[in-house]
Motif scaffolding. Sequence first.
Motif, PDB file in Angstrom:
ATOM      1  N   ILE A 260       0.934  -1.107   0.119  1.00 49.15           N
ATOM      2  CA  ILE A 260       0.432   0.001  -0.207  1.00 49.15           C
ATOM      3  C   ILE A 260       0.775   0.975  -0.222  1.00 49.15           C
ATOM      4  CG2 ILE A 260      -1.777   1.418   1.541  1.00 49.15           C
ATOM      5  CD1 ILE A 260      -2.478  -1.435   2.336  1.00 49.15           C
ATOM      6  N   ASP A 261       2.139   1.497   1.284  1.00 52.88           N
ATOM      7  CA  ASP A 261       2.903   2.770   0.747  1.00 52.88           C
ATOM      8  C   ASP A 261       3.841   2.501  -0.214  1.00 52.88           C
ATOM      9  OD1 ASP A 261       2.040   2.302   3.295  1.00 52.88           O
ATOM     10  OD2 ASP A 261       3.546   1.829   4.756  1.00 52.88           O
ATOM     11  N   GLU A 262       3.903   1.299  -1.525  1.00 51.92           N
ATOM     12  CA  GLU A 262       4.766   1.453  -2.557  1.00 51.92           C
ATOM     13  C   GLU A 262       3.340   1.742  -3.512  1.00 51.92           C
ATOM     14  OE1 GLU A 262       6.263  -2.499  -3.920  1.00 51.92           O
ATOM     15  OE2 GLU A 262       7.410  -2.774  -2.395  1.00 51.92           O
ATOM     16  N   LEU A 263       2.209   1.326  -3.811  1.00 51.18           N
ATOM     17  CA  LEU A 263       1.110   2.181  -4.181  1.00 51.18           C
ATOM     18  C   LEU A 263       1.081   3.448  -4.044  1.00 51.18           C
ATOM     19  CD1 LEU A 263      -0.515   1.553  -6.754  1.00 51.18           C
ATOM     20  CD2 LEU A 263      -2.567   0.667  -4.432  1.00 51.18           C
ATOM     21  N   LYS A 264       1.210   4.091  -2.524  1.00 58.18           N
ATOM     22  CA  LYS A 264       0.401   5.419  -2.291  1.00 58.18           C
ATOM     23  C   LYS A 264       1.804   6.284  -3.143  1.00 58.18           C
ATOM     24  CE  LYS A 264      -0.179   8.555   1.243  1.00 58.18           C
ATOM     25  NZ  LYS A 264       0.749   9.902   0.970  1.00 58.18           N
ATOM     26  N   SER A 265       3.011   5.901  -3.021  1.00 57.34           N
ATOM     27  CA  SER A 265       3.667   6.029  -3.623  1.00 57.34           C
ATOM     28  C   SER A 265       3.928   6.584  -5.319  1.00 57.34           C
ATOM     29  CB  SER A 265       5.286   6.187  -3.311  1.00 57.34           C
ATOM     30  OG  SER A 265       6.681   6.684  -3.430  1.00 57.34           O
ATOM     31  N   SER A 266       3.728   5.163  -4.919  1.00 55.71           N
ATOM     32  CA  SER A 266       3.733   5.389  -6.885  1.00 55.71           C
ATOM     33  C   SER A 266       2.847   6.452  -7.790  1.00 55.71           C
ATOM     34  CB  SER A 266       2.664   4.908  -7.345  1.00 55.71           C
ATOM     35  OG  SER A 266       2.914   4.435  -8.901  1.00 55.71           O
ATOM     36  N   ASN A 267       0.671   6.455  -6.748  1.00 59.24           N
ATOM     37  CA  ASN A 267       0.163   7.416  -6.840  1.00 59.24           C
ATOM     38  C   ASN A 267       0.550   8.626  -7.139  1.00 59.24           C
ATOM     39  OD1 ASN A 267      -1.969   5.625  -7.741  1.00 59.24           O
ATOM     40  ND2 ASN A 267      -2.876   5.523  -5.965  1.00 59.24           N
ATOM     41  N   ASP A 268       1.615   9.443  -5.657  1.00 57.83           N
ATOM     42  CA  ASP A 268       1.821  10.538  -5.828  1.00 57.83           C
ATOM     43  C   ASP A 268       2.971  10.717  -6.715  1.00 57.83           C
ATOM     44  OD1 ASP A 268       0.139  10.080  -2.891  1.00 57.83           O
ATOM     45  OD2 ASP A 268       2.440   9.872  -1.958  1.00 57.83           O
ATOM     46  N   SER A 269       3.742   9.752  -7.544  1.00 58.67           N
ATOM     47  CA  SER A 269       4.373  10.259  -7.977  1.00 58.67           C
ATOM     48  C   SER A 269       3.798  10.376  -9.780  1.00 58.67           C
ATOM     49  CB  SER A 269       5.724   8.845  -8.445  1.00 58.67           C
ATOM     50  OG  SER A 269       6.691   8.825  -7.009  1.00 58.67           O
ATOM     51  N   LEU A 270       2.979   9.706  -9.978  1.00 56.23           N
ATOM     52  CA  LEU A 270       2.241   9.803 -11.439  1.00 56.23           C
ATOM     53  C   LEU A 270       1.437  11.101 -10.782  1.00 56.23           C
ATOM     54  CD1 LEU A 270       0.042   5.873 -11.513  1.00 56.23           C
ATOM     55  CD2 LEU A 270       1.992   7.581 -13.448  1.00 56.23           C
ATOM     56  N   GLN A 271       0.319  11.735 -10.246  1.00 57.38           N
ATOM     57  CA  GLN A 271       0.465  12.749 -10.022  1.00 57.38           C
ATOM     58  C   GLN A 271       1.364  13.553 -10.094  1.00 57.38           C
ATOM     59  OE1 GLN A 271      -1.691  13.605  -6.088  1.00 57.38           O
ATOM     60  NE2 GLN A 271      -3.714  13.776  -7.591  1.00 57.38           N
ATOM     61  N   GLN A 272       2.378  13.664  -9.833  1.00 54.07           N
ATOM     62  CA  GLN A 272       2.612  14.880  -9.926  1.00 54.07           C
ATOM     63  C   GLN A 272       3.743  14.856 -11.401  1.00 54.07           C
ATOM     64  OE1 GLN A 272       7.085  14.884  -7.497  1.00 54.07           O
ATOM     65  NE2 GLN A 272       7.464  16.778  -7.828  1.00 54.07           N
ATOM     66  N   PHE A 273       3.434  13.551 -11.623  1.00 58.44           N
ATOM     67  CA  PHE A 273       3.686  12.977 -13.648  1.00 58.44           C
ATOM     68  C   PHE A 273       3.052  14.208 -14.467  1.00 58.44           C
ATOM     69  CE2 PHE A 273       3.334  10.839 -17.332  1.00 58.44           C
ATOM     70  CZ  PHE A 273       4.072  11.793 -17.963  1.00 58.44           C
ATOM     71  N   ALA A 274       1.233  14.036 -14.036  1.00 60.30           N
ATOM     72  CA  ALA A 274       0.168  14.875 -14.115  1.00 60.30           C
ATOM     73  C   ALA A 274       0.490  16.472 -14.264  1.00 60.30           C
ATOM     74  CB  ALA A 274      -0.985  14.336 -13.782  1.00 60.30           C
ATOM     75  N   TYR A 275       0.849  16.746 -12.941  1.00 64.34           N
ATOM     76  CA  TYR A 275       1.355  18.232 -13.277  1.00 64.34           C
ATOM     77  C   TYR A 275       2.269  18.786 -14.309  1.00 64.34           C
ATOM     78  CZ  TYR A 275      -2.035  17.373  -8.859  1.00 64.34           C
ATOM     79  OH  TYR A 275      -3.073  17.102  -7.810  1.00 64.34           O
ATOM     80  N   VAL A 276       3.166  18.001 -13.909  1.00 65.58           N
ATOM     81  CA  VAL A 276       3.995  18.347 -14.510  1.00 65.58           C
ATOM     82  C   VAL A 276       4.279  18.760 -16.261  1.00 65.58           C
ATOM     83  CG1 VAL A 276       6.826  18.037 -15.805  1.00 65.58           C
ATOM     84  CG2 VAL A 276       6.109  18.121 -12.601  1.00 65.58           C
ATOM     85  N   ALA A 277       3.023  17.559 -17.094  1.00 62.23           N
ATOM     86  CA  ALA A 277       3.026  17.304 -17.705  1.00 62.23           C
ATOM     87  C   ALA A 277       2.335  17.631 -18.775  1.00 62.23           C
ATOM     88  CB  ALA A 277       2.275  15.276 -18.271  1.00 62.23           C
ATOM     89  N   SER A 278       0.833  18.269 -17.579  1.00 63.95           N
ATOM     90  CA  SER A 278       0.195  19.394 -18.481  1.00 63.95           C
ATOM     91  C   SER A 278       0.674  20.632 -18.787  1.00 63.95           C
ATOM     92  CB  SER A 278      -1.369  18.908 -16.906  1.00 63.95           C
ATOM     93  OG  SER A 278      -0.363  20.092 -16.483  1.00 63.95           O
ATOM     94  N   HIS A 279       1.563  21.088 -17.383  1.00 62.07           N
ATOM     95  CA  HIS A 279       1.896  22.290 -17.851  1.00 62.07           C
ATOM     96  C   HIS A 279       3.189  21.985 -19.408  1.00 62.07           C
ATOM     97  CE1 HIS A 279       5.293  25.091 -17.618  1.00 62.07           C
ATOM     98  NE2 HIS A 279       4.105  26.076 -17.470  1.00 62.07           N
ATOM     99  N   ASP A 280       4.214  20.630 -19.489  1.00 59.07           N
ATOM    100  CA  ASP A 280       4.783  21.302 -20.307  1.00 59.07           C
ATOM    101  C   ASP A 280       4.509  21.192 -21.672  1.00 59.07           C
ATOM    102  OD1 ASP A 280       6.762  21.389 -18.712  1.00 59.07           O
ATOM    103  OD2 ASP A 280       7.160  19.738 -18.521  1.00 59.07           O
TER     104      ASP A 280
END
Length: 503
Positions: A260-280
């Motif tokens: 679960i901790d790994e999944l949460k970390s992965s989700n956080d990374s995906l969300q951060q990626f989404a923010y960065v990718a949307s801007h880029d």
Amino acid sequence: MNAMPGKHLVFLPDAPSYTIAAVSDEYLAAFSLQRENLVGFSVFDVFFDDEQNRSSSEQLRQSLDQVLLTKQIHSMSDQRFRWPNAETGVLEWRTWRPVNKPFVGPDQQVAGIIHSVEDITNSVQLVELTESNQYLQTIINSFKEPLQVLKPIFENGRIIDFRFKLTNQAYASYANATPEQLQGKRVGEVFPGYFETESFTNPVITFTTGEPLTFEIHYDKDGLDLYNLMSTSKLDEEVVLHFTDFTRLRHLQLQLESKIDELKSSNDSLQQFAYVASHDLQEPLRKVQQFGDVLKTRYKDQLGAGVEYLDRMQQATNRMSTLIQDLLTFSRISTQRDTSKTVNLNEIVDDVQFDLELVIKEAGAVVSTDPLPTIPGDALQLGQLFQNLLSNALKFRKDGVAPEIKVRYQKVAAVQLPTAVAPARKTAYYHHIDVSDNGIGFEQHYTDRIFQVFQRLHNRNKYAGTGIGLAICEKVVVNHGGAITATSQLQKGATFSVFLPTS
């Protein structure tokens, strides 16, 4: 929960009702009960609806109230009932040991109470009979759960150790021995580390006070790594210890928590990626739009028919920009919701109508709304839900026909839900909200498809959109423990039905 070994009920901390939220398969089998007759109902309505059980009802209520107050495990007194024999049906006395254990959420508040019932009839009877019937050792050894009877050793008036009077093979295996090899030995000789744990101090308390105890222990001494639920009770001048070994279950839980901790970390990374990718991704699209405007302004005469291609290019970039923004919105809808405040759905729908005021006037639409409830939830997410539903009702209208949009509400019991509706959270009652229109509708067999990302049923050139709106709706409803479905006929409008738990 259903497959968890042992007889367990899970109660919501909604005193004084204590609604049953889950029940283990073993509990249902032991008492010949059906899950649908338990889950969603108060334990006192299910089991204590007559005067005969008033005493037991009060004991349970006091225990649950204490757990809710102290956030600590509470063991109830052993209960004796006449119960039908599983094979013969003849009534016989059985002894049960109920334990109530809280589990605490991230906010350090009690999220629920696990009510475990242990049938200790065999343990009690065997302890009583073993002194005069040594041959019962073989039967005791057949028990899968560890059992031992200890005799205290005194020095200067206090207990300094215990001596094995009786054990079974399940317990003796902890010492790589047999019950016969342990009999008569001091526990401290076999397990010297136990003096530092509750497996020594709690039997001392039980012998001294006569109070039975039930407690969890992680025994990591003497080369062992065991997780047990231990029960102690005094019998004459001895202490009986019964173990429920959940070592394997605990190890699986630890592995699950790690995943679960790994999944949460992965989700956080995906969300951060989404923010960065949307801007880029948005930045080059803006550049394309800007240079397109410059070309049309400065070189319109030279481009001639090429202006049409520039318009198409800019329309495509607009669609791409909208798609990126919708994907970002979808990714931002967390699986957790902010329930610190209640949300008045009347205000939510009013705000959405205000935002859509221009579109409503242009379409000549009539929107009628029933009084809606106030619920705990995330105002932003619920706003997105009704924004998408009302926008779709306005968008997919018939040519030349003024849209008629109705928002209807009623409270329904769980048994009244359509068979195809499976809310994310079970409760006795649900808020049922319908958003219906007189638009172009769709064929009913597309119902499951329309809630998927990027799914469109209509021509993009006539009806703008990215195909993400209804996917957002479903995610919001599920986040709030509910379900959403739709009914429709082609050219006869559509009705989107939202079901949200009342508690």
